[in-house]
Design an enzyme around this catalytic site. Structure first.
Site, PDB file in Angstrom:
ATOM      1  N   ASP A  59       0.840  -1.196   0.000  1.00  0.00           N
ATOM      2  CA  ASP A  59       0.000   0.000   0.000  1.00  0.00           C
ATOM      3  C   ASP A  59       0.880   1.253   0.000  1.00  0.00           C
ATOM      4  OD1 ASP A  59      -2.843   0.930   0.422  1.00  0.00           O
ATOM      5  OD2 ASP A  59      -1.923   1.890   2.153  1.00  0.00           O
ATOM      6  N   GLU A  72       1.792  -0.635  -5.043  1.00  0.00           N
ATOM      7  CA  GLU A  72       0.803   0.405  -5.349  1.00  0.00           C
ATOM      8  C   GLU A  72       1.578   1.719  -5.341  1.00  0.00           C
ATOM      9  OE1 GLU A  72      -3.131   2.811  -3.849  1.00  0.00           O
ATOM     10  OE2 GLU A  72      -1.488   2.387  -2.511  1.00  0.00           O
TER      11      GLU A  72
HETATM   12  C1  GLC Z   1      -4.223   2.984  -0.678  1.00  0.00           C
HETATM   13  C2  GLC Z   1      -5.450   2.114  -0.561  1.00  0.00           C
HETATM   14  C3  GLC Z   1      -6.590   2.967  -0.135  1.00  0.00           C
HETATM   15  C4  GLC Z   1      -6.273   3.551   1.211  1.00  0.00           C
HETATM   16  C5  GLC Z   1      -4.951   4.312   1.174  1.00  0.00           C
HETATM   17  C6  GLC Z   1      -4.456   4.602   2.554  1.00  0.00           C
HETATM   18  O1  GLC Z   1      -4.326   3.917  -1.675  1.00  0.00           O
HETATM   19  O2  GLC Z   1      -5.668   1.445  -1.762  1.00  0.00           O
HETATM   20  O3  GLC Z   1      -7.790   2.263  -0.096  1.00  0.00           O
HETATM   21  O4  GLC Z   1      -7.291   4.430   1.602  1.00  0.00           O
HETATM   22  O5  GLC Z   1      -3.946   3.571   0.556  1.00  0.00           O
HETATM   23  O6  GLC Z   1      -3.994   3.436   3.169  1.00  0.00           O
END
Ligand code: GLC
Length: 542
Positions: free
Chosen positions: A206, A266
Site C-alpha cells: 500500500d 501500489e
Molecule cells: C491505498 C489504498 C486505499 C487507502 C490508502 C491509505 O491507496 O488502496 O484504499 O485508503 O492507501 O492506506
C-alpha cells in the site's frame, strides 16, 4: 512445454482482488470475512484466476476500511482468526490459488501500540521517533509544520495535547511512520516473515511511493488535485529515491523463501519510466499500471500507454501488468459509460449522463484487450459480473472517510465497495445469510447480475471472463511474451501474438472488416459477416 509454462508464475498471473469486507459474509454480520472467502474458493478456482489479493484483514478500528492497521500480525475479529487465516491459505493452495496479502507500511492506525507509546512517550522520546512528529509554525507553534495536504482532504497534520504535530498523509487516524527509523524497518521485515512463514505468496504494498519524506519536510508549494499522481520527480513526499533501498531489503526477505514469493507495488507515479524503477531486478517483481487504468477509451491513447509500459518495464526485465478497476476508483463499467473516460472517475460528476449499456459493451471489449496483452492482469471482485458503480448510496450510509474529510463535497469510494451479489432475487443476494443487512446497501437491480443469474448465460459478463481466462491458460500465445501491432484504420487496435493469435478492438464509430483468420476464438459482442462493430473486441485464430 511452452516457454510460458516454465516462467515464474507471477510474470503472467491473473490476480483477483478480494475486497474482504464485500466479498462474502460467513457469519451474517453484514461484513465479509475469511469464512466467506473459504466458502467461495471453488468459484475462484472455476473462474480461472491464478491468485487472490486480499485487502487488509488485520485488527483495525476501520476508520479507512482496514487500511488503518492496529496490529500487523493479527486478524480482526470481524474477519476471523489467525488460525482461520492459516487454514484458508492452505485451502487456497489446495485449489491451486496463490494468496497475496495487503501490507500497509506508510502509516499505522492511531490505535496501534506503537502510536499509543509515541503519544505517551512525549516530545523527543524514542517512541516518538517511529512517527513523524514536529513542532508547529507560528509564535506558539499553532500552525502546521508545513503545507502538506492529506489525500482525504484537509491538512496532513494534527496537533496533540503536548503541542507537537504528527504527519498523516491520509486520515487523522493514520499517522505516517518514520522510515528513517531502523526499528520501523526491522519490525516490518518481521511482519513479512510472519506471513511468509504462514505460506502467503506475496504482498501488495500500500502507498509504496510514500514511505520516504524529504529531509526538512519542505512545503509542497502547489495546490491541485492531491489524488492525481504527481508529475514532479522531486516531490517532497512521493516517489523519493529512498524508497528503493527499503524494497531491496524486502526482496531479500522474500528470496529467503522458496516458491517465488512476490511483491506488487501500489505506486501512483508519473509514468512508466518512474514505475519501472520499482521493479528493477533486485527490487519488487511487479507494480500496478495505473496509467493503463486511467487511460481514456481511445485507441491511440491506449496504444501509447501499452507501448510505453512494455518498453519501460521491458528495459528492467519486468513483466507488464494491466488493471481496470480496484477499490479506490470508479468501476470501469461506469467510467466507460460517460463521455469523459479518462482518469480514475468523476466522483464529483455523478450527474453527467451515464449510458450503462455502452459502459458494459466497452467493459467487455476492455476485458478481452487486457487479457490478451503480454504480462499479468488484475480483476477486481465484481468486474467479472459487470457491476457498475453504485452512485446513489444514501448520504447517511456513506462510510468512506473521504465523505467527512472533504466536507461532503466528495462521496468517496463506497460506490465501488458494495457487497457483491451471488444469488437470489433480493439483498443480500447470497452475500451472507438471508435477512442480514449488508454494511453498504446493495441495489435491487443486482438481481440480474448475480453469479447465479449469469452462470450459464453465454451473453453474460461472467461467462465472457470464464471463457477468456480459460483460453488464456490454454493458448500458448497468451500471457508473457511480445505483441506485434498491425496496420489499421484510426480507432482500431490490432495486434498479433505468436503462435497464431490476433486481438482486434474497435474503438471507432464505424464497423471494421476483420483481417483474414481461421476462426473466432472469443468475441465480446456479435461479429457478423466478418465485421467488428464499434466498442467490440475479438480474439482470432490465424
Ligand atoms: C491505498 C489504498 C486505499 C487507502 C490508502 C491509505 O491507496 O488502496 O484504499 O485508503 O492507501 O492506506
Amino acid at each position: 512445454m511452452h516457454a510460458k509454462d516454465s516462467a515464474p508464475w507471477w510474470r503472467s498471473a491473473v490476480i483477483y482482488q478480494i475486497y474482504i469486507r464485500s466479498f462474502a459474509d460467513g457469519d451474517g454480520d453484514g461484513v465479509g470475512d475469511i469464512a466467506g472467502i473459504r466458502s467461495r474458493l471453488p468459484y475462484l478456482r472455476d473462474l480461472g484466476v491464478d491468485a487472490v489479493w486480499i485487502t487488509p484483514w488485520y485488527p483495525s478500528p476501520m476508520v479507512d476500511a482496514g487500511y488503518d492497521v492496529a496490529d500487523y500480525t493479527g486478524i480482526d475479529p470481524v474477519f476471523g482468526t489467525v488460525a482461520g487465516a492459516e487454514e484458508f491459505i492452505g485451502e487456497a493452495h489446495d485449489h491451486g490459488l496463490r494468496v497475496i496479502l495487503d501490507i500497509v507500511p506508510n502509516h499505522t492506525s492511531d490505535k496501534h501500540a506503537w502510536f499509543e507509546a509515541a503519544l505517551a512517550g512525549g516530545p523527543g522520546s524514542p517512541e516518538r521517533g517511529r512517527y513523524v512528529f514536529r513542532t508547529g509554525k507560528g509564535a506558539s507553534g499553532e500552525l502546521p509544520p508545513n503545507d502538506w495536504q492529506g489525500m482525504f482532504g484537509g491538512s496532513a497534520w494534527t496537533r496533540v495535547p503536548d503541542g507537537e504535530w504528527y504527519l498523516h498523509l491520509f486520515a487523522e487516524a493514520q499517522p505516517d511512520l518514520n522510515w528513517e527509523n531502523t526499528e520501523v524497518r526491522r519490525d516490518f521485515e518481521k511482519v513479512l516473515a510472519f506471513w511468509f512463514d504462514r505460506g502467503v505468496d506475496g504482498f501488495r504494498i500500500d502507498v509504496a511511493h510514500g514511505l520516504i519524506k524529504q529531509e526538512g519536510l519542505p512545503d509542497v508549494g502547489e495546490s491541485g488535485d492531491v489524488l492525481e499522481p504527481t508529475k514532479r520527480e522531486d516531490h517532497p513526499h512521493w516517489d523519493r529515491d529512498g524508497v528503493h533501498e527499503i524494497f531491496r531489503e524486502w526482496r531479500k526477505v522474500a528470496d529467503r523463501y522458496d516458491g517465488e514469493r512476490i511483491f506488487t507495488a501500489e505506486a501512483w507515479v508519473s509514468g512508466p519510466k518512474r514505475l519501472a524503477r520499482y521493479v528493477r531486478p533486485d527490487e519488487l517483481q511487479t507494480a500496478f499500471n495505473f496509467d493503463y487504468l486511467r487511460a481514456p477509451w481511445e485507441a491511440a491513447k491506449l496504444r501509447e500507454v501499452i507501448d510505453s509500459s512494455l518498453e519501460a518495464l521491458g528495459e528492467v526485465g519486468a513483466p507488464a501488468t494491466w488493471v481496470l478497476s480496484n477499490h479506490d476508483v470508479v468501476r470501469h463499467v461506469t467510467r466507460y459509460g460517460r463521455a469523459h473516460t479518462e482518469g480514475r472517475g468523476p466522483r464529483a460528476d455523478e450527474t453527467a449522463p451515464l449510458d450503462l449499456d455502452m459502459g458494459r459493451r466497452r467493459a467487455r471489449a476492455a476485458a478481452l484487450l487486457m487479457l490478451a496483452l503480454p504480462g499479468g492482469a488484475y480483476v477486481y471482485q465484481g468486474e467479472e459480473l459487470g457491476l457498475a458503480e453504485v452512485e446513489d448510496i444514501p448520504e447517511d450510509q456513506l462510510q468512506d472517510p473521504v465523505w467527512e474529510r472533504s466536507g461532503h463535497t466528495s462521496r468517496g469510494r463506497d460506490g465501488c465497495r458494495v457487497p457483491i451479489p451471488w444469488s437470489g432475487d433480493a439483498p443480500p443476494f447470497g452475500f451472507g445469510p438471508d435477512g442480514a443487512a449488508t454494511w453498504l446497501p446493495q441495489p435491487e437491480i443486482w438481481k440480474d447480475l448475480t453469479v447465479e443469474a449469469e452462470s450459464g448465460d453465454p451473453a453474460s459478463m461472467l461467462e465472457l471472463y470464464r471463457a477468456a481466462l480459460r483460453l488464456r491458460r490454454e493458448h500458448p500465445a497468451l500471457g508473457e511474451g511480445d505483441l506485434h501491432w498491425e496496420e489499421t484504420p484510426e480507432g482500431v487496435l490490432l495486434f498479433s501474438r505468436t503462435p497464431g493469435f490476433v486481438c482486434a478492438v474497435n474503438l471507432s464509430g464505424a464497423p471494421y472488416t476483420l483481417p483474414a483468420h481461421t476462426g473466432v476464438l472469443l468475441a465480446s459482442g456479435p461479429v457478423e459477416g466478418g465485421a467488428l462493430p464499434g466498442d467490440t473486441a475479438v480474439w482470432l485464430a490465424v
